[in-house]
Design an enzyme around this catalytic site. Structure first.
Site, PDB file in Angstrom:
ATOM      1  N   HIS A 288      12.853  56.286  21.034  1.00  0.00           N
ATOM      2  CA  HIS A 288      12.106  56.224  22.199  1.00  0.00           C
ATOM      3  C   HIS A 288      10.531  56.407  21.845  1.00  0.00           C
ATOM      4  O   HIS A 288       9.717  55.029  22.185  1.00  0.00           O
ATOM      5  CB  HIS A 288      12.430  57.105  23.283  1.00  0.00           C
ATOM      6  CG  HIS A 288      11.661  56.945  24.439  1.00  0.00           C
ATOM      7  ND1 HIS A 288      12.066  55.975  25.351  1.00  0.00           N
ATOM      8  CD2 HIS A 288      10.909  57.736  25.263  1.00  0.00           C
ATOM      9  CE1 HIS A 288      11.362  56.048  26.581  1.00  0.00           C
ATOM     10  NE2 HIS A 288      10.561  57.106  26.368  1.00  0.00           N
TER      11      HIS A 288
ATOM     12  N   GLU B 115       9.789  66.032  36.035  1.00  0.00           N
ATOM     13  CA  GLU B 115      10.590  65.587  34.753  1.00  0.00           C
ATOM     14  C   GLU B 115      10.801  66.897  33.914  1.00  0.00           C
ATOM     15  O   GLU B 115      10.150  67.960  33.937  1.00  0.00           O
ATOM     16  CB  GLU B 115       9.859  64.567  33.891  1.00  0.00           C
ATOM     17  CG  GLU B 115      10.260  63.156  34.473  1.00  0.00           C
ATOM     18  CD  GLU B 115       9.314  61.920  33.767  1.00  0.00           C
ATOM     19  OE1 GLU B 115      10.060  61.195  33.253  1.00  0.00           O
ATOM     20  OE2 GLU B 115       8.259  61.896  34.022  1.00  0.00           O
TER      21      GLU B 115
ATOM     22  N   HIS C  27      15.102  59.471  23.194  1.00  0.00           N
ATOM     23  CA  HIS C  27      15.280  59.767  24.578  1.00  0.00           C
ATOM     24  C   HIS C  27      16.688  60.207  24.693  1.00  0.00           C
ATOM     25  O   HIS C  27      17.613  59.411  24.243  1.00  0.00           O
ATOM     26  CB  HIS C  27      14.844  58.696  25.411  1.00  0.00           C
ATOM     27  CG  HIS C  27      14.854  59.078  26.817  1.00  0.00           C
ATOM     28  ND1 HIS C  27      15.810  59.409  27.620  1.00  0.00           N
ATOM     29  CD2 HIS C  27      13.513  58.975  27.560  1.00  0.00           C
ATOM     30  CE1 HIS C  27      15.381  59.643  28.861  1.00  0.00           C
ATOM     31  NE2 HIS C  27      13.934  59.327  28.974  1.00  0.00           N
TER      32      HIS C  27
ATOM     33  N   ARG D  97       7.132  64.868  22.379  1.00  0.00           N
ATOM     34  CA  ARG D  97       6.314  64.509  23.618  1.00  0.00           C
ATOM     35  C   ARG D  97       6.796  65.002  24.904  1.00  0.00           C
ATOM     36  O   ARG D  97       7.820  64.969  25.178  1.00  0.00           O
ATOM     37  CB  ARG D  97       6.158  63.214  23.183  1.00  0.00           C
ATOM     38  CG  ARG D  97       5.227  62.649  24.800  1.00  0.00           C
ATOM     39  CD  ARG D  97       4.809  61.209  24.534  1.00  0.00           C
ATOM     40  NE  ARG D  97       6.155  60.412  24.788  1.00  0.00           N
ATOM     41  CZ  ARG D  97       6.427  59.950  25.736  1.00  0.00           C
ATOM     42  NH1 ARG D  97       5.744  60.290  27.006  1.00  0.00           N
ATOM     43  NH2 ARG D  97       7.575  59.205  25.970  1.00  0.00           N
TER      44      ARG D  97
ATOM     45  N   ARG E 289      13.215  67.104  25.373  1.00  0.00           N
ATOM     46  CA  ARG E 289      14.061  66.054  25.167  1.00  0.00           C
ATOM     47  C   ARG E 289      14.902  66.176  23.875  1.00  0.00           C
ATOM     48  O   ARG E 289      15.861  65.869  23.745  1.00  0.00           O
ATOM     49  CB  ARG E 289      13.045  64.660  24.921  1.00  0.00           C
ATOM     50  CG  ARG E 289      12.862  63.806  25.994  1.00  0.00           C
ATOM     51  CD  ARG E 289      12.199  62.809  26.004  1.00  0.00           C
ATOM     52  NE  ARG E 289      11.671  62.445  27.238  1.00  0.00           N
ATOM     53  CZ  ARG E 289      10.732  61.612  27.701  1.00  0.00           C
ATOM     54  NH1 ARG E 289      10.371  60.778  26.716  1.00  0.00           N
ATOM     55  NH2 ARG E 289      10.610  61.215  28.869  1.00  0.00           N
TER      56      ARG E 289
HETATM   57  P1  FAD Z   1       2.097  49.238  24.261  1.00  0.00           P
HETATM   58  O1  FAD Z   1       2.435  49.505  25.783  1.00  0.00           O
HETATM   59  O2  FAD Z   1       3.396  49.149  23.396  1.00  0.00           O
HETATM   60  O3  FAD Z   1       1.372  47.822  23.804  1.00  0.00           O
HETATM   61  C1  FAD Z   1       1.308  47.452  22.503  1.00  0.00           C
HETATM   62  C2  FAD Z   1       0.484  46.178  22.523  1.00  0.00           C
HETATM   63  O4  FAD Z   1       0.224  45.920  21.294  1.00  0.00           O
HETATM   64  C3  FAD Z   1       1.365  45.086  23.101  1.00  0.00           C
HETATM   65  O5  FAD Z   1       0.736  44.209  23.858  1.00  0.00           O
HETATM   66  C4  FAD Z   1       1.678  44.453  21.763  1.00  0.00           C
HETATM   67  O6  FAD Z   1       2.160  43.040  21.856  1.00  0.00           O
HETATM   68  C5  FAD Z   1       0.582  44.429  20.794  1.00  0.00           C
HETATM   69  N1  FAD Z   1       0.571  44.305  19.441  1.00  0.00           N
HETATM   70  C6  FAD Z   1       1.745  45.054  18.674  1.00  0.00           C
HETATM   71  N2  FAD Z   1       1.419  44.557  17.436  1.00  0.00           N
HETATM   72  C7  FAD Z   1       0.446  43.730  17.379  1.00  0.00           C
HETATM   73  C8  FAD Z   1      -0.233  42.962  16.296  1.00  0.00           C
HETATM   74  N3  FAD Z   1       0.268  42.786  15.138  1.00  0.00           N
HETATM   75  N4  FAD Z   1      -1.266  42.088  16.708  1.00  0.00           N
HETATM   76  C9  FAD Z   1      -1.444  41.767  18.160  1.00  0.00           C
HETATM   77  N5  FAD Z   1      -0.800  42.571  19.184  1.00  0.00           N
HETATM   78  C10 FAD Z   1       0.177  43.567  18.832  1.00  0.00           C
HETATM   79  N6  FAD Z   1       5.488  57.090  28.882  1.00  0.00           N
HETATM   80  C11 FAD Z   1       5.207  57.582  29.860  1.00  0.00           C
HETATM   81  O7  FAD Z   1       4.124  58.066  29.654  1.00  0.00           O
HETATM   82  N7  FAD Z   1       5.969  57.675  30.970  1.00  0.00           N
HETATM   83  C12 FAD Z   1       6.993  56.895  31.227  1.00  0.00           C
HETATM   84  O8  FAD Z   1       7.381  56.759  32.440  1.00  0.00           O
HETATM   85  C13 FAD Z   1       7.425  56.200  30.008  1.00  0.00           C
HETATM   86  N8  FAD Z   1       8.644  55.527  30.128  1.00  0.00           N
HETATM   87  C14 FAD Z   1       9.054  54.565  28.877  1.00  0.00           C
HETATM   88  C15 FAD Z   1      10.245  53.962  29.306  1.00  0.00           C
HETATM   89  C16 FAD Z   1      10.546  52.947  28.207  1.00  0.00           C
HETATM   90  C17 FAD Z   1      11.695  52.241  28.374  1.00  0.00           C
HETATM   91  C18 FAD Z   1       9.743  52.993  27.102  1.00  0.00           C
HETATM   92  C19 FAD Z   1      10.181  52.181  26.049  1.00  0.00           C
HETATM   93  C20 FAD Z   1       8.356  53.856  26.886  1.00  0.00           C
HETATM   94  C21 FAD Z   1       8.262  54.742  27.958  1.00  0.00           C
HETATM   95  N9  FAD Z   1       7.168  55.636  27.749  1.00  0.00           N
HETATM   96  C22 FAD Z   1       6.644  56.256  28.814  1.00  0.00           C
HETATM   97  C23 FAD Z   1       6.012  55.603  26.759  1.00  0.00           C
HETATM   98  C24 FAD Z   1       5.163  54.541  27.098  1.00  0.00           C
HETATM   99  O9  FAD Z   1       5.401  53.365  27.786  1.00  0.00           O
HETATM  100  C25 FAD Z   1       4.272  54.029  25.756  1.00  0.00           C
HETATM  101  O10 FAD Z   1       4.107  55.109  24.584  1.00  0.00           O
HETATM  102  C26 FAD Z   1       3.122  53.445  26.097  1.00  0.00           C
HETATM  103  O11 FAD Z   1       3.185  52.505  27.024  1.00  0.00           O
HETATM  104  C27 FAD Z   1       2.186  52.989  24.906  1.00  0.00           C
HETATM  105  O12 FAD Z   1       1.391  52.276  25.077  1.00  0.00           O
HETATM  106  P2  FAD Z   1       0.270  51.513  24.367  1.00  0.00           P
HETATM  107  O13 FAD Z   1      -0.908  50.888  24.914  1.00  0.00           O
HETATM  108  O14 FAD Z   1      -0.014  52.289  23.196  1.00  0.00           O
HETATM  109  O15 FAD Z   1       1.297  50.511  23.500  1.00  0.00           O
HETATM  110  C1  SIN Z   2      11.356  58.132  31.408  1.00  0.00           C
HETATM  111  O1  SIN Z   2      11.275  57.690  32.500  1.00  0.00           O
HETATM  112  O2  SIN Z   2      12.392  59.052  31.256  1.00  0.00           O
HETATM  113  C2  SIN Z   2      10.274  58.047  30.137  1.00  0.00           C
HETATM  114  C3  SIN Z   2       9.307  58.892  30.341  1.00  0.00           C
HETATM  115  C4  SIN Z   2       8.447  59.141  29.170  1.00  0.00           C
HETATM  116  O3  SIN Z   2       8.890  58.676  28.093  1.00  0.00           O
HETATM  117  O4  SIN Z   2       7.474  59.699  29.349  1.00  0.00           O
END
Ligand code: FAD
Ligand code: SIN
Length: 551
Positions: A371, A133, A261, A406, A308
């Site tokens: 993003h 990437e 993104h 990032r 990015r």
């Molecule tokens: P999240 O996975 O967002 O989980 C947050 C949780 O908190 C959820 O369960 C939600 O319901 C809960 N929550 C929120 N507010 C409250 C509240 N008030 N009370 C109770 N629960 C609450 N990163 C990579 O490293 N690789 C990738 O390939 C990648 N691809 C991506 C593609 C997309 C489309 C997106 C949107 C992001 C991508 N990212 C990627 C970024 C990455 O997915 C996120 O940064 C990461 O998953 C965040 O994880 P997290 O556990 O911190 O939060």
């Molecule tokens: C992507 O697949 O382009 C998202 C990867 C990331 O946000 O880390």
């Protein structure tokens, strides 16, 4: 600060009858919260994990596409750190980067592959396959097709579901953290340093609010993408955790660094579906409507694989110069020989097909979209925030790893590493007892609130936040736009707060209140920092570039 918590009623004794008590309360069921929960259960703690969504797997994690970075062949932790610091535009914490590169690959193997049973793609020879990437100097990313997050999230939810020590509660939305300073009814509480004692939580199906008390609380509530009009993030990403922390007096840092993104699908009905950076990692090239590849003008060395922020701004400029509403990502003519595009990117292939675009034959129309939030709750190398007993992990936290921008596929990894580190820290320091002041925490008081929620007002107000942020605090910022955003959001926040105080709670109302506050946090950081760096880019109001740090 007391005023925002004024719905509580003093009581003489406690914990009151309805309060739930856990060793560890985890708010959020994405990769960070679930990894913390698994490690906590393995360490012998009783854990409660909350998700505001009815389906606990609904999260940013679920939609992750490209993958999770580890170490590839000819790779080393030092090289990985160099790439993280390079993408971070001189503002990443070298210490956080070293922790990630040293511990991440082993944690992925142990926690995701061995314990949770996550399956990543393999080569014909059976080895774990690696992709590339942007801004990675090696192919070092594990993936499962282009739906890596789905595999990880589902396997983690299954693993957590098997643990008798973990209580996983869907439809439970944290609305405010409980601190001794803000909530204890004991008058002498003010003489003690404030500590986190848990959270008030809205049961989204009943509409009632419950007190959750815990010896330690871990915020894992994800990011803020939904405060922008165009975003790759699903609806729950309204910044709840960041503003709950701020309301409790916790430090928030780097909030100006909102990552855009470069490539979200441009189609009226596609809701900015992400076209993974791995498509460029495998050879995809950005072109304008005339078919000209343009990235070499903006980044002669890295071209389409520049960080990015550079690519997103290049697309923004290209669209401004040509007057076109999008650019195109040409994979059909650039995919490696012998690669089956349909097999490597099945999710992207079928989504685009749904909108009449065949990515095996034609370029994909793309635009940038909000993003990832690089800033967040300031934490140390263990995930501990500035409020005792409160940890923050994953996207809600700012470990300093991502600096000004990032590096791809390091966010899932950060969730795994800091999810685990927070529990290691709790174990090494000792879980401790529930502070005595927890006995004077009153139940939530909302009796007598009579104003009815008006969904039209709430939707319109949220739209105002989103369009303001997109237009005035987006990819290119000026002081004038940011000042306008500050004024508009200040006014909106006053209106929403009045309404909030008089109205029985709903998810939409709480999210709106949080989104406005999150927007104000981003705007004020963006205003304070006049230096363009990474994904925070300021132009003078006369159209010239603002100050730019040498990095
Ligand atoms: P999240 O996975 O967002 O989980 C947050 C949780 O908190 C959820 O369960 C939600 O319901 C809960 N929550 C929120 N507010 C409250 C509240 N008030 N009370 C109770 N629960 C609450 N990163 C990579 O490293 N690789 C990738 O390939 C990648 N691809 C991506 C593609 C997309 C489309 C997106 C949107 C992001 C991508 N990212 C990627 C970024 C990455 O997915 C996120 O940064 C990461 O998953 C965040 O994880 P997290 O556990 O911190 O939060
Ligand atoms: C992507 O697949 O382009 C998202 C990867 C990331 O946000 O880390």
């Amino acid at each position: 600060m007391k005023s925002s918590k004024s719905r509580t009623r003093p009581r003489k004794k406690g914990p009151h009858a309805g309060a739930r008590v856990s060793d560890i309360l985890i708010i959020g069921t994405g990769i960070a919260g679930l990894c913390a929960a698994l490690q906590a259960a393995r360490a012998g703690y009783e854990v409660t994990v909350l998700s505001k969504m009815g389906d606990v797997s609904e999260s940013n994690t679920l939609y992750a596409q490209g993958g999770i970075a580890v170490l590839g062949s000819g790779d080393s932790p030092d090289l990985f750190v160099k790439d993280i610091l390079g993408a971070g535009a001189g503002a990443s914490s070298p210490k956080a980067a070293a922790i990630l590169a040293d511990e991440g690959p082993d944690q992925v193997r142990e926690l995701l592959i061995e314990i949770a049973g996550v399956e990543f793609d393999r080569t014909r020879a059976g080895a774990l396959a690696l992709t590339g990437e942007a801004a990675h100097s090696r192919r070092r990313i594990y993936h499962q097709g282009d739906a890596t997050g789905k595999e990880i999230e589902h396997k983690l939810v299954q693993a957590v579901g098997k643990s008798p020590r973990i209580r996983l509660l869907p439809g439970q939305m944290a609305i405010d953290l409980i601190t001794s300073e803000h909530h204890a009814s004991e008058p002498t509480a003010v003489y003690e340093p404030s500590v986190c004692l848990g959270a008030y939580v809205l049961d989204t199906s009943k509409g009632s609010v419950q007190t959750h008390l815990a010896k330690k609380t871990i915020l894992a509530s994800g990011g803020i993408g939904r405060i922008y009009q165009h975003t790759t993030n699903p609806p729950g990403a309204t910044g709840d955790g960041i503003v709950m922390a701020r309301r409790s007096g916790v430090s928030i840092i780097n909030a100006e660094y909102m990552q855009f993104h470069p490539t979200a699908l441009f189609h009226r009905d596609a809701n900015r579906f992400l076209i993974s950076e791995a498509v460029r990692g495998e050879g995809g090239k950005l072109i304008n409507r005339k078919g000209e590849a343009f990235m070499s003008q903006y980044s002669p060395r890295l071209k389409d694989l520049a960080p990015r922020d550079v690519v997103a701004r290049a697309i923004h400029d290209e669209m401004a110069t040509t007057g076109e509403p999008c650019v195109f990502l040409d994979f059909a003519r650039n995919a490696p020989k012998g690669m089956s595009i349909r097999r490597r990117f099945p999710n992207i292939y079928s989504k685009c097909k749904l909108f009449g675009i065949d990515i095996t034959r034609e370029p994909i129309p793309v635009v940038p979209a909000a993003h990832y939030f690089c800033g967040g709750v300031k934490v140390d190398e263990w995930g501990l925030s500035t409020l005792p007993n409160l940890y923050a992990v994953g996207e809600v936290a700012c470990t300093g790893l991502h600096g000004g921008n990032r590096l791809a596929s390091t966010s899932l990894l950060e969730g795994v590493v800091w999810g685990a580190r927070s529990i290691r820290h709790i174990t090494s320091q000792g879980l401790g007892e529930l502070p005595a002041l927890a006995a004077s925490i009153p139940p939530w008081q909302d009796e007598g609130l009579s104003a009815a929620e008006d969904p039209v007002l709430i939707r319109q107000d949220l739209l105002t936040v989103q369009t303001t942020m997109w237009n005035y605090a987006g990819i290119v910022r000026t002081e004038k736009r940011l000042r306008r955003a500050e004024d508009d959001m200040g006014y909106l926040q006053r209106r929403v707060t009045d309404f909030y105080r008089a109205t029985k709670l709903t998810v939409e109302l709480v999210e709106l209140r949080n989104a406005v506050e999150a927007a104000r946090i981003v705007i004020s950081s963006a205003l304070r920092n006049e230096v363009s760096r990474g994904c925070h880019f300021r132009k003078r109001s006369n159209g010239r570039r603002g100050r730019r740090e040498k990095s």
